[in-house]
Scaffold this active site. Structure first.
Site, PDB file in Angstrom:
ATOM      1  N   GLU A 195      91.227  92.857 -47.976  1.00  0.00           N
ATOM      2  CA  GLU A 195      91.431  91.422 -48.197  1.00  0.00           C
ATOM      3  C   GLU A 195      92.918  91.036 -48.119  1.00  0.00           C
ATOM      4  O   GLU A 195      93.512  90.574 -49.095  1.00  0.00           O
ATOM      5  CB  GLU A 195      90.838  90.993 -49.543  1.00  0.00           C
ATOM      6  CG  GLU A 195      89.325  91.118 -49.551  1.00  0.00           C
ATOM      7  CD  GLU A 195      88.682  90.531 -50.795  1.00  0.00           C
ATOM      8  OE1 GLU A 195      89.366  90.377 -51.821  1.00  0.00           O
ATOM      9  OE2 GLU A 195      87.475  90.244 -50.751  1.00  0.00           O
TER      10      GLU A 195
ATOM     11  N   GLU B  91      81.776  94.059 -47.538  1.00  0.00           N
ATOM     12  CA  GLU B  91      81.490  93.680 -48.935  1.00  0.00           C
ATOM     13  C   GLU B  91      80.601  92.458 -48.935  1.00  0.00           C
ATOM     14  O   GLU B  91      80.879  91.480 -48.222  1.00  0.00           O
ATOM     15  CB  GLU B  91      82.761  93.316 -49.700  1.00  0.00           C
ATOM     16  CG  GLU B  91      83.583  94.481 -50.131  1.00  0.00           C
ATOM     17  CD  GLU B  91      84.772  94.071 -51.006  1.00  0.00           C
ATOM     18  OE1 GLU B  91      84.643  93.123 -51.805  1.00  0.00           O
ATOM     19  OE2 GLU B  91      85.821  94.716 -50.879  1.00  0.00           O
TER      20      GLU B  91
HETATM   21  C1  BG6 Z   1      86.630  91.634 -53.481  1.00  0.00           C
HETATM   22  C2  BG6 Z   1      87.361  92.913 -53.702  1.00  0.00           C
HETATM   23  O1  BG6 Z   1      87.552  90.620 -53.671  1.00  0.00           O
HETATM   24  O2  BG6 Z   1      85.628  91.251 -54.350  1.00  0.00           O
HETATM   25  C3  BG6 Z   1      86.666  93.885 -54.646  1.00  0.00           C
HETATM   26  O3  BG6 Z   1      87.689  93.550 -52.502  1.00  0.00           O
HETATM   27  C4  BG6 Z   1      86.026  93.125 -55.779  1.00  0.00           C
HETATM   28  O4  BG6 Z   1      87.631  94.800 -55.077  1.00  0.00           O
HETATM   29  C5  BG6 Z   1      84.983  92.172 -55.215  1.00  0.00           C
HETATM   30  O5  BG6 Z   1      85.490  93.931 -56.777  1.00  0.00           O
HETATM   31  C6  BG6 Z   1      84.235  91.357 -56.250  1.00  0.00           C
HETATM   32  O6  BG6 Z   1      85.134  90.675 -57.073  1.00  0.00           O
HETATM   33  P1  BG6 Z   1      85.120  90.863 -58.643  1.00  0.00           P
HETATM   34  O7  BG6 Z   1      86.354  90.271 -59.128  1.00  0.00           O
HETATM   35  O8  BG6 Z   1      83.912  90.140 -59.120  1.00  0.00           O
HETATM   36  O9  BG6 Z   1      85.046  92.329 -58.863  1.00  0.00           O
END
Ligand code: BG6
Length: 470
Positions: free
Chosen positions: A178, A370
């Site tokens: 990201e 993701e």
């Molecule tokens: C992304 C990241 O922004 O979102 C992850 O690459 C992160 O590291 C994921 O865990 C979900 O966000 P969060 O803050 O709910 O864990």
């Protein structure tokens, strides 16, 4: 029908999953100093000095959910689920504890070698992120993070070591997780802490330039060392909607979209676009470039684009509109969408739109690395975790992705759900905000047995993989 080689998988990040932060000579990283308290978000944004946090505060990433001691067991669960690939990151400080060494820490390399060999034993393709929100803390302290160009060479030394060591074993790499997060959480993305004197945008764009240069140099090194390597950029994607059809709102959303695309524009097309050069001029941002930077960017574009997708965003030129809660991105409420318990809006069709947008813009393969739902899962009386809401979320998003591929012709090479196992959230640091297929017994007070239990979604996703998404 998706391609038979489609890479179905799940993802994680070393900082959130691995723990073992004092083991085998590993150095501390910026993620290890993020506490679970009210100052966390201000630190993430670079607005609060992390050294003021008392040393006995709770730092949830230091133990995380202890993949470091559970790697064999967890990989066996991955094999049981039938994953075709596993996206994880390497902790830079396990290899170079301060970031400045010239000789790597053999124990760190040996750890990842064991992990990679175990994955390959089960025919699980490793997909490696080289830097997922974890700059060596020493480099933050000595150089102020990515604002200093000297970090570039430290990063490239680290990458070269990894490419050599895992040559022939690892095909897919991602340079920075990201990369656009630098705009929203500058400390997390680039180890930047602001002082009162700093001109924020000047500093952020300069730091981002260093990361773009580092990424291009790493891409060049990867291709020189092993011509089979495919290397990608990665950014937090999500179509930015205009809240209304007023031309002011539409124009505003257009400019925000470009801000978000800047990094991929450079990493895919190999140069800074005209719109950002115009902005630099207007806002008196003076990017310091070295001779050869432009050629380097032009000659080393990435092979594929990887993205995270959780939600779309909605923006308005009207500053009085109500905003959504709980996300690093500033967004006004979209009246057509529901949201997760943490206020992240749920928009599967927006995923299809996002994929189409990206493919129209770049015509490069896309790897979704993701996508998932953060929820406060609980263990039921029967000892199981019935996360039907997560199954629903994933089902709708996978369907939207398949429609993008099959009906719209978008090229998607893989999908790794976030996350394989539970781990503290990157933004809030909470264990309570769970995404995993594998439940891990641990709470926000750092208590728990760390026992692993597959959730309902684990078995559902196993079937998705077996049927190649059908
Ligand atoms: C992304 C990241 O922004 O979102 C992850 O690459 C992160 O590291 C994921 O865990 C979900 O966000 P969060 O803050 O709910 O864990």
């Amino acid at each position: 029908m998706l391609n038979k080689d489609f890479l179905w998988g799940a993802a994680s990040a070393a900082s959130q999953y691995e723990g073992g932060c004092y083991e085998d000579g590993r150095g501390l990283s910026t993620s290890d100093v993020l506490p679970l308290n009210k100052n966390r978000m201000n630190i993430c944004r670079g607005d609060y000095d992390y050294t003021k946090i008392p040393s006995d505060a709770l730092f949830p990433f230091r133990e995380a959910t202890d993949f470091f001691h559970h790697w064999k067991e967890d990989i066996a669960w991955m094999a049981e689920q039938g994953l075709k690939c596993y996206r994880f990151s390497i902790s830079w400080t396990r290899i170079f504890p301060t970031g400045e060494e010239t000789v790597p820490n053999e124990a760190g390399l040996a750890f990842y070698e064991k992990v990679i060999d175990e994955l390959l034993k089960y025919q699980i393709e490793p997909v490696i992120t080289l830097c997922h929100f974890d700059l060596p803390l020493f480099l933050q302290q000595k150089y102020g993070g990515w604002k200093d160009r000297r970090i570039v060479d430290f990063f490239v030394t680290y990458c070269r070591e990894i490419f050599h060591r895992f040559k022939g074993k690892v095909k897919y790499y991602i340079t920075f997780n990201e990369i656009n997060m630098i705009h929203h959480m500058p400390f997390v993305g680039a180890g930047v802490v602001f002082t009162e004197k700093d001109r924020r945008e000047q500093l952020l764009y300069q730091s981002a330039h260093h990361q773009l240069i580092a990424s291009a140099k790493a891409t060049r090194a990867a291709h020189e060392i092993d011509s089979d390597i495919q290397i990608g950029c990665m950014f937090a994607a999500g179509k930015i909607y205009s809240r209304t059809c007023s031309p002011q709102d539409v124009w505003y959303s257009y400019t925000r979209e470009r801000e978000n695309m800047l990094f991929t524009d450079v990493q895919v097309r190999g140069c800074y676009p005209a719109y950002i050069k115009a902005k630099f001029k207007k806002d008196q941002i003076h990017l310091v470039m070295e001779d050869g930077d432009e050629e380097l960017l032009r000659e080393n574009p990435v092979d594929y684009i990887s993205i995270s997708y959780y939600s779309t965003r909605c923006v308005s030129a009207d500053e009085t509109m109500e905003h959504t809660a709980g996300n690093a991105f500033d967004s006004v409420k979209n009246p057509y969408l529901t949201a997760s318990e943490w206020g992240w809006e749920i928009d599967p069709l927006g995923f299809r739109t996002t994929l189409n947008d990206l493919y129209d813009r770049y015509q490069k393969p896309i790897f979704v690395v993701e996508n998932g739902l953060g929820a406060a899962d609980t263990v039921d009386e029967d000892g199981k975790i019935h996360d039907g809401y997560r199954v629903e979320y994933l089902k709708e998003h996978i369907r939207a992705m398949e429609e993008a591929v099959e009906e719209d012709g978008v090229e998607v090479i893989g999908y790794t759900a976030w996350s394989f196992a539970d781990m503290p959230a990157a933004s809030t640091g909470q264990m309570k905000k769970r995404y995993g297929f594998l439940y891990i017994d641990k709470d926000d007070q750092n208590q728990g047995t760390l026992k692993r239990t597959p959730k309902d979604s684990f078995y559902w996703y196993k079937q998705v993989i077996e049927n190649n998404g059908l």
